[in-house]
Scaffold this active site. Sequence first.
Site: not given
Lengths: 205, 205
Positions: A11, A15, A40, A69, A190
Amino acid sequence: MLFDKIMVCSSNKKKIEEIYIILKALSISIITPTNELDVEEYGNTFLSNAYIKAKAYYEAYKIPTLADDSGLEIKSLDNRPGVYSSRFYQLDFGKEYLTKEELSTLSKDELNNLKVLRLLEKENNKEARFVSAVVIFFDNKGLFGEGHLEGRIANEPSGTLGFGYDPIFIPKGYDVTLANIEYKNEISHRRKALENVMNILRYMR
Amino acid sequence: MLFDKIMVCSSNKKKIEEIYIILKALSISIITPTNELDVEEYGNTFLSNAYIKAKAYYEAYKIPTLADDSGLEIKSLDNRPGVYSSRFYQLDFGKEYLTKEELSTLSKDELNNLKVLRLLEKENNKEARFVSAVVIFFDNKGLFGEGHLEGRIANEPSGTLGFGYDPIFIPKGYDVTLANIEYKNEISHRRKALENVMNILRYMR
């Protein structure tokens, strides 16, 4: 080419824009999911969590999916907060370092940073690194890249750019925190993880 | 091509032979490590463990490395034994199902199978699947493939082929356990995972 479009589940508009620029050069178009899924992330490595997220979206949309992540690893804390980076302030580990009042008044980022600073107050080894894993998942297989940004934890927060642990992280070769560095995205973990996975894509027909 | 040789970290000769045949068609040669490394597989997904292993070997040898991790997931046991498949008999979960005498006389495979059978004795849903993840890691990036073999747990062990949970696992569409199926390797989760990762390699220049 194995695929001509990739779904990016994030979101974070910055990025997505960054990924868009890299993929455009490879003639791969980007789409974003119409609905956010509640996934999850139970993995205990960054790679696992990126994989779990990408796979969940792939199974819902059947389009090759990119997910990532990231987190902070502090050497003297046995690589904590690691995969718990975003909710470190909630963990039992070191919970005595935050007061009830702080927990009810400060933001998540402030609490995480405060907890790290207090845990390291009397520690000489402040070595730390940001780690990121990016996964592209499709049809029972995938590609991944990882990136690192080495550095150390500052003695106090400084700077207003970025988010998360940026105000307390000083990259190797710098004497200011990430939250003071305008071109942070160019040196980030990243970016490196993304470039690593893109380097594989470049080799694909 | 991104690389012309791959190190396969496995002590299973049959597995290495199978990989050799597939890679030969892609003009990639196989080598095996001269020394086995003691790698702690702390991941909580198969992908993580294959990645942790492959990365450790890559860092020691600087050669693109293939590693895998596999296990059994039983639906009514919340996907246990999962990443603990090889040492399920040692886990606290369900430890009351094995006697001290059994623990001191039976083999690891026998104990694992016995524990599963007893845990499922009164359970109607015997659905289970084998899962395998294969990772090729090199220089902060990699490829992965996963494979599944759906089926169910038998009421009692049968067959002498294979190893691990093969004597108590009946693949979907069969009425005998894997330990009775001569061509097991052709339908296995490992084979599928390997083929999936190889399918990516085929797309690479």
